[in-house]
Design an enzyme around this catalytic site. Structure first.
Site, PDB file in Angstrom:
ATOM      1  N   ASP A  81      27.297   3.021  -6.352  1.00 50.24           N
ATOM      2  CA  ASP A  81      26.284   2.366  -5.509  1.00 50.24           C
ATOM      3  C   ASP A  81      24.913   2.995  -5.721  1.00 50.24           C
ATOM      4  O   ASP A  81      23.918   2.484  -5.205  1.00 50.24           O
ATOM      5  CB  ASP A  81      26.682   2.435  -4.026  1.00 50.24           C
ATOM      6  CG  ASP A  81      27.028   3.837  -3.584  1.00 50.24           C
ATOM      7  OD1 ASP A  81      27.946   4.436  -4.165  1.00 50.24           O
ATOM      8  OD2 ASP A  81      26.376   4.359  -2.660  1.00 50.24           O
ATOM      9  N   ASN A  82      24.843   4.089  -6.465  1.00 44.88           N
ATOM     10  CA  ASN A  82      23.564   4.720  -6.749  1.00 44.88           C
ATOM     11  C   ASN A  82      23.156   4.537  -8.207  1.00 44.88           C
ATOM     12  O   ASN A  82      22.348   5.305  -8.733  1.00 44.88           O
ATOM     13  CB  ASN A  82      23.618   6.210  -6.398  1.00 44.88           C
ATOM     14  CG  ASN A  82      23.697   6.439  -4.896  1.00 44.88           C
ATOM     15  OD1 ASN A  82      23.305   5.570  -4.107  1.00 44.88           O
ATOM     16  ND2 ASN A  82      24.208   7.584  -4.495  1.00 44.88           N
TER      17      ASN A  82
HETATM   18  P1  AMP Z   1      23.932   7.619  -0.261  1.00 47.50           P
HETATM   19  O1  AMP Z   1      25.022   8.595  -0.541  1.00 47.50           O
HETATM   20  O2  AMP Z   1      22.724   8.190   0.400  1.00 47.50           O
HETATM   21  O3  AMP Z   1      23.574   6.816  -1.466  1.00 47.50           O
HETATM   22  O4  AMP Z   1      24.500   6.593   0.841  1.00 47.50           O
HETATM   23  C1  AMP Z   1      25.725   5.947   0.744  1.00 47.50           C
HETATM   24  C2  AMP Z   1      25.781   4.817   1.738  1.00 47.50           C
HETATM   25  O5  AMP Z   1      25.598   5.312   3.058  1.00 47.50           O
HETATM   26  C3  AMP Z   1      24.741   3.730   1.537  1.00 47.50           C
HETATM   27  O6  AMP Z   1      25.329   2.511   1.845  1.00 47.50           O
HETATM   28  C4  AMP Z   1      23.670   4.106   2.532  1.00 47.50           C
HETATM   29  O7  AMP Z   1      22.910   2.999   2.926  1.00 47.50           O
HETATM   30  C5  AMP Z   1      24.489   4.670   3.688  1.00 47.50           C
HETATM   31  N1  AMP Z   1      23.728   5.646   4.475  1.00 47.50           N
HETATM   32  C6  AMP Z   1      23.364   6.891   4.134  1.00 47.50           C
HETATM   33  N2  AMP Z   1      22.662   7.478   5.115  1.00 47.50           N
HETATM   34  C7  AMP Z   1      22.565   6.581   6.119  1.00 47.50           C
HETATM   35  C8  AMP Z   1      21.953   6.576   7.416  1.00 47.50           C
HETATM   36  N3  AMP Z   1      21.286   7.617   7.881  1.00 47.50           N
HETATM   37  N4  AMP Z   1      22.081   5.452   8.158  1.00 47.50           N
HETATM   38  C9  AMP Z   1      22.752   4.381   7.712  1.00 47.50           C
HETATM   39  N5  AMP Z   1      23.347   4.324   6.526  1.00 47.50           N
HETATM   40  C10 AMP Z   1      23.260   5.407   5.721  1.00 47.50           C
HETATM   41 MG    MG Z   2      22.715   5.305  -2.044  1.00 51.24          MG
END
Ligand code: AMP
Ligand code: MG
Length: 543
Positions: free
Chosen positions: A282-283
């Site tokens: 997803d990144n």
């Molecule tokens: P990441 O590891 O930051 O790429 O996030 C993985 C998933 O978690 C993605 O779908 C983000 O949108 C969600 N996510 C991360 N941090 C938050 C947050 N503070 N509030 C809502 N969703 C989050």
């Molecule tokens: Mg992300």
């Protein structure tokens, strides 16, 4: 208001239908599984007391704004989420992903809200996206907000990467919200209130591998095909011109292009010592851009097993040295997702091979340039392998080492006493070594041997010594966003309410390959106080 919008993503792709709810309610209502759609309407939360902390003029220019417009009230309103511009149609995307090697189901823009697509005066399309503007249907149990420390890191690193020549999403603005956000930074049950902030990210598209994976996993083939066609038409128009239709062959060519771009991006990461930290699918941007700056870090002492991400400290799946393999694995997950739309399965294998070939050839030419060599010969494999062993043998700062190697004088022939020569070498590289006192006799012998081999190879080159230095200084940056530099800027903004260091750092990072006399303090190796300080050497995902 000088921005010209054309919101093609929401216009052409299926969104969640919200028949009984207003958009405002729907954006806030609880997290849910969103089926049969590529996005959901979502609205930012209005911040209490927004303040513009930093901005990047070059990115403002990309969307056709000048600095005076950035300082205006309407800009602050729009890019803090307080009052949207009339043409904005905000939405959150639905995507899934493989996290740490496992399918995680629906994820989606949990704290990112796309505002709309600007067409700039040059006819280019740029999606504007707020990160940290509040919950969406994809927030799951989280709050949708972002803290200042992680927003400063995202703002600065996006721009630093761009100026280094690394494909990346950009950052227009950094706004403090005036609201507090609660975070358990170390996951140790001691949550803290921290200032909230919002970054406005800018990219042609924020579509990720995961946008296709979620549709594939749900066997929603109609929407999978729609999204593929949309992305090819919008972001890969050259493929539409070279194929009669968006058929299986065109989709195969598209996947090859994703493989090629991803390989190029990874070689750049390896060249500058960037460690993404969370290379979940997803990144991974479908455009081959670096996306989602979370617990990333910059390699200081050369150690391929290093990762800044504390969540990954055990497995080290996403450490520096693993990045090429992980991107390959991620491309495999994307291939599985889009395979139902491709008839010729051998094309997938071919594209994956292209990834490997591109990584290998580009890595070779990159490493040749990093060493100041005009071409790569088969002997270089062993020269480079022993260089990497040498860099690991004593803690050696990768960035400083290559810059210093560029200023090392190679004489036409070597007639120096070995003892004198060793001393000269050790002194030359002194500032790249974290523990110079540990450079014992054995190490001295190794670096002497390596420098002998390196010089012999350099003597085979035709060009002038100045050519070598300029080849090297075009690929070996002097200024990178060292982990502790970002932390100093955060401390000053957070503890003293003074964000000026952020813009100062950005100014230096605009010219990472130039010497910039007077700015040398930003090129120094990590000071000892930062060795084990959280934020400088280790980061959690809690942002
Ligand atoms: P990441 O590891 O930051 O790429 O996030 C993985 C998933 O978690 C993605 O779908 C983000 O949108 C969600 N996510 C991360 N941090 C938050 C947050 N503070 N509030 C809502 N969703 C989050
Ligand atoms: Mg992300």
């Amino acid at each position: 208001m000088p921005l010209d919008f054309d919101n093609r993503f929401v216009r052409e792709l299926p969104g969640e239908s919200l028949s009984n709810q207003t958009t405002e309610d729907a954006g806030r209502s609880p997290s849910r599984q969103v089926l049969g759609a590529c996005y959901s309407p979502a609205l930012p939360v209005k911040p209490t007391a927004p303040k513009l902390l930093a901005h990047a003029s070059e990115v403002a220019d990309l969307i056709g704004l000048n600095d005076a417009e950035v300082q205006s009230e309407w800009f602050l309103d729009a890019f803090s989420g307080r009052k949207l511009l009339p043409q904005m149609e905000p939405f959150a995307m639905c995507y899934g992903g493989h996290q740490f090697g496992h399918w995680a189901g629906q994820l989606g823009d949990g704290r990112a809200i796309n505002l709309g697509e600007v067409i700039n005066p040059r006819g280019e399309r740029w999606m504007l996206q707020l990160k940290g503007a509040g919950p969406t249907p994809y927030s799951r149990s989280a709050d949708g907000f972002a803290v200042l420390r992680s927003s400063v890191r995202e703002f600065l690193c996006s721009e630093a990467m761009h100026h280094l020549g690394v494909p990346t999403t950009r950052a227009l603005s950094l706004v403090g919200t005036g609201d507090m956000v609660v975070r358990d930074m170390f996951y140790d049950g001691r949550p803290k209130r921290e200032p909230g902030a919002i970054v406005c990210r800018v990219a042609p598209s924020f579509v990720r591998f995961g946008n296709f994976e979620i549709l594939g996993a749900r066997n929603d083939l109609a929407n999978l095909r729609k999204l593929i066609e949309y992305v090819i038409r919008t972001d890969f128009p050259e493929l539409v011109s070279s194929h009669k239709a968006i058929d299986s062959e065109c989709i195969a060519a598209w996947f090859r292009e994703i493989c090629r771009r991803t390989a190029e991006m990874i070689v750049h990461w390896m060249r500058v010592g960037f460690v993404h930290g969370v290379m979940n699918t997803d990144n991974m941007s479908i455009l081959g851009l670096t996306i989602d700056y979370g617990p990333y870090g910059w390699l200081e002492d050369y150690d391929p097993t290093w990762t800044p991400n504390t969540t990954d400290a055990q497995g080290r799946r996403y450490c520096y040295g693993q990045q090429p393999q992980i991107a390959y694995w991620n491309l495999g997950r994307l291939a599985e997702a889009i395979a139902p739309c491709m008839e010729d399965k051998a094309a997938i294998e071919g594209a994956m091979e292209l990834y490997v070939e591109t990584i290998n050839t580009q890595w070779q030419s990159t490493m040749a340039a990093k060493l100041g060599l005009s071409r790569w010969t088969s002997d270089e494999d062993s020269l480079i392998e022993s260089l990497f062993e040498l860099l690991r043998a004593t803690e050696t700062d990768m960035t400083l080492f290559y810059r210093l190697l560029g200023t090392w004088q190679v004489h036409p022939s070597a007639h120096e006493q070995p003892a004198v020569r060793v001393q000269r070498i050790l002194e030359h590289f002194q500032e790249a070594h974290y523990r110079p006192e540990e450079r014992k006799e054995n190490y001295a012998k190794r670096i002497l041997d390596w420098m002998d081999r390196y010089e012999a190879r350099v003597r085979q080159e035709q060009g002038e010594p100045t050519d070598r230095r300029s080849i090297m200084e075009a690929v070996n940056p002097k200024y990178v966003l060292r982990n502790y530099l970002a932390q100093e800027a955060i401390d000053q903004a957070e503890l003293h309410g003074d964000p000026s260091r952020i813009m100062q750092l950005l100014e230096v990072l605009r010219n990472p390959y130039a010497e910039q006399p007077g700015m040398e303090q930003y090129a120094k190796k990590r000071p000892e106080w930062a060795r084990n300080r959280p934020g400088c050497s280790t980061l959690s995902c809690s942002s």
